[in-house]
Design a protein around this motif. Structure first.
Motif, PDB file in Angstrom:
ATOM      1  N   ALA A  84       0.811  -1.228   0.000  1.00 34.60           N
ATOM      2  CA  ALA A  84       0.000   0.000   0.000  1.00 34.60           C
ATOM      3  C   ALA A  84       0.838   1.268   0.000  1.00 34.60           C
ATOM      4  CB  ALA A  84      -0.921  -0.002   1.222  1.00 34.60           C
ATOM      5  N   GLY A  85       2.110   1.156   0.408  1.00 34.86           N
ATOM      6  CA  GLY A  85       2.960   2.344   0.462  1.00 34.86           C
ATOM      7  C   GLY A  85       2.691   3.251   1.635  1.00 34.86           C
ATOM      8  N   ASP A  86       2.048   2.719   2.696  1.00 38.20           N
ATOM      9  CA  ASP A  86       1.688   3.564   3.833  1.00 38.20           C
ATOM     10  C   ASP A  86       1.628   2.687   5.081  1.00 38.20           C
ATOM     11  OD1 ASP A  86       0.381   5.099   5.792  1.00 38.20           O
ATOM     12  OD2 ASP A  86      -0.792   6.202   4.307  1.00 38.20           O
ATOM     13  N   ARG A  87       2.630   2.799   5.953  1.00 35.53           N
ATOM     14  CA  ARG A  87       2.679   1.960   7.152  1.00 35.53           C
ATOM     15  C   ARG A  87       1.518   2.256   8.097  1.00 35.53           C
ATOM     16  NH1 ARG A  87       6.030  -2.117   9.856  1.00 35.53           N
ATOM     17  NH2 ARG A  87       5.124  -2.217  11.927  1.00 35.53           N
ATOM     18  N   GLY A  88       1.211   3.528   8.302  1.00 35.17           N
ATOM     19  CA  GLY A  88       0.120   3.880   9.199  1.00 35.17           C
ATOM     20  C   GLY A  88      -1.209   3.313   8.738  1.00 35.17           C
ATOM     21  N   ALA A  89      -1.494   3.451   7.440  1.00 36.37           N
ATOM     22  CA  ALA A  89      -2.740   2.916   6.901  1.00 36.37           C
ATOM     23  C   ALA A  89      -2.766   1.399   6.990  1.00 36.37           C
ATOM     24  CB  ALA A  89      -2.916   3.361   5.450  1.00 36.37           C
ATOM     25  N   ALA A  90      -1.609   0.773   6.789  1.00 36.01           N
ATOM     26  CA  ALA A  90      -1.527  -0.692   6.884  1.00 36.01           C
ATOM     27  C   ALA A  90      -1.881  -1.150   8.288  1.00 36.01           C
ATOM     28  CB  ALA A  90      -0.130  -1.166   6.491  1.00 36.01           C
ATOM     29  N   GLU A  91      -1.298  -0.526   9.301  1.00 39.01           N
ATOM     30  CA  GLU A  91      -1.571  -0.925  10.681  1.00 39.01           C
ATOM     31  C   GLU A  91      -3.037  -0.677  11.034  1.00 39.01           C
ATOM     32  OE1 GLU A  91       1.129   0.690  13.496  1.00 39.01           O
ATOM     33  OE2 GLU A  91       2.914  -0.107  12.496  1.00 39.01           O
ATOM     34  N   ARG A  92      -3.566   0.452  10.607  1.00 40.77           N
ATOM     35  CA  ARG A  92      -4.967   0.763  10.906  1.00 40.77           C
ATOM     36  C   ARG A  92      -5.902  -0.256  10.274  1.00 40.77           C
ATOM     37  NH1 ARG A  92      -5.191   5.273   8.416  1.00 40.77           N
ATOM     38  NH2 ARG A  92      -6.174   4.474   6.525  1.00 40.77           N
ATOM     39  N   ASN A  93      -5.679  -0.588   8.992  1.00 42.40           N
ATOM     40  CA  ASN A  93      -6.575  -1.505   8.305  1.00 42.40           C
ATOM     41  C   ASN A  93      -6.474  -2.930   8.828  1.00 42.40           C
ATOM     42  OD1 ASN A  93      -7.552   0.542   6.665  1.00 42.40           O
ATOM     43  ND2 ASN A  93      -7.451  -0.698   4.815  1.00 42.40           N
TER      44      ASN A  93
END
Length: 302
Positions: A84-93
């Protein structure tokens, strides 16, 4: 204070000291007794917490534990972030997907097929890859609970998912080379169970299109090939030949930019899946391999 009063006060203190000492001793004994009882009480509380946790996320009722190990979770975060190119979004999802998984298996009938990290990886990654449209096709659904979760995850991302499911609904989970046996949950694999679970997703789940049949059957394909899909989840026949056929069909019905998910990719129990994808990517194909999360491969259609 005169000397006589001082003498009386000192005498009183001497008389009261044994009483004070006795009170102190009693208080000390009570404190020691309470301390002696506390470990038993704490042990009981810990056992209650353990049993409650086991009922919520343990293997009982589904045949597979939903407990999470730190190493596996950190690895999944990294894999989803790489896609996804986004660690924060990955953890949230991924965290949202995990809570959703527990909720669905608590409220629904049957279970979600697959390991915990694999399920959370798929649910968490698909919305982050920004499919080109909201048409979703799932090939092989078991109890429809994964698709129910995917509807919720897409809606959380502001999408309006429209779901199509293809499955033979044979009463049990079918896979070539495996023994046919009842599901660990005790629930028959049937369209009624799928509809019950889809209702948990609200209007989009109730409106889902469910086609009974095998994905390689011509009639089944004709019935659902009336649109281009932005998301295709391939989770049907796990043999190399079965996966190859599903990938070839996906080439025809995937919208430009579509996300194609190949479940159980790299799982040593299903070597035919990786074999089929490796062979497919050698051909003239619209698909580009993006990477994997847990045991799911993600492709992008040209």
């Amino acid at each position: 204070m005169n000397s006589r009063t001082l003498l009386r006060s000192s005498a009183s203190r001497r008389l009261l000291r044994p009483v004070a000492d006795l009170i102190d001793q009693r208080i000390e004994r009570r404190i020691r007794a309470a301390d002696a009882r506390r470990p038993v009480q704490d042990t009981d509380a810990i056992e209650k917490q353990r049993l409650t946790f086991e009922l919520l996320v343990g293997a009982s009722g589904r045949g597979l534990s939903r407990t999470v190990a730190k190493g596996s979770l950190d690895r999944l975060y990294r894999e989803v972030a790489a896609l996804a190119g986004d660690r924060g979004a990955a953890e949230r999802n991924v965290a949202t997907a995990y809570r959703l998984l527990i909720a669905l298996e608590s409220l629904g009938v049957g279970r979600v097929a697959g390991g915990t990290m694999n399920i959370c990886g798929k649910l968490g990654t698909i919305p982050l890859l920004d499919p080109p449209n909201d048409e979703i096709l799932e090939i092989g659904t078991l109890y429809g609970m994964f698709s129910t979760g995917l509807i919720r995850m897409m809606e959380r991302d502001g999408r309006s998912p429209s779901l199509t499911i293809v499955d033979p609904f044979a009463g049990v989970q079918l896979q070539p080379g495996t023994t046919v046996r009842p599901d660990p949950t005790g629930t028959p694999v049937a369209e009624d169970a799928v509809r019950t679970n889809l209702a948990l997703a609200g209007p989009a789940g109730v409106a889902a299109r469910v086609q009974q049949g095998f994905s390689e059957d011509a009639d089944t394909r004709v019935a659902v090939s009336d649109r281009s899909y932005g998301v295709i989840v391939v989770d049907g026949d796990h043999s190399a030949n079965g996966v190859r056929q599903d990938l070839q069909w996906a080439e025809e019905i995937a919208a430009p930019g579509a996300v194609v998910v190949l479940d159980d990719f790299g799982d040593p129990a299903w070597p035919g899946i990786k074999e089929a994808l490796d062979e497919h990517l050698k051909d003239d194909t619209r698909f580009t391999y993006l990477g994997k999360a847990a045991h799911s491969a993600f492709l992008r259609a040209a």
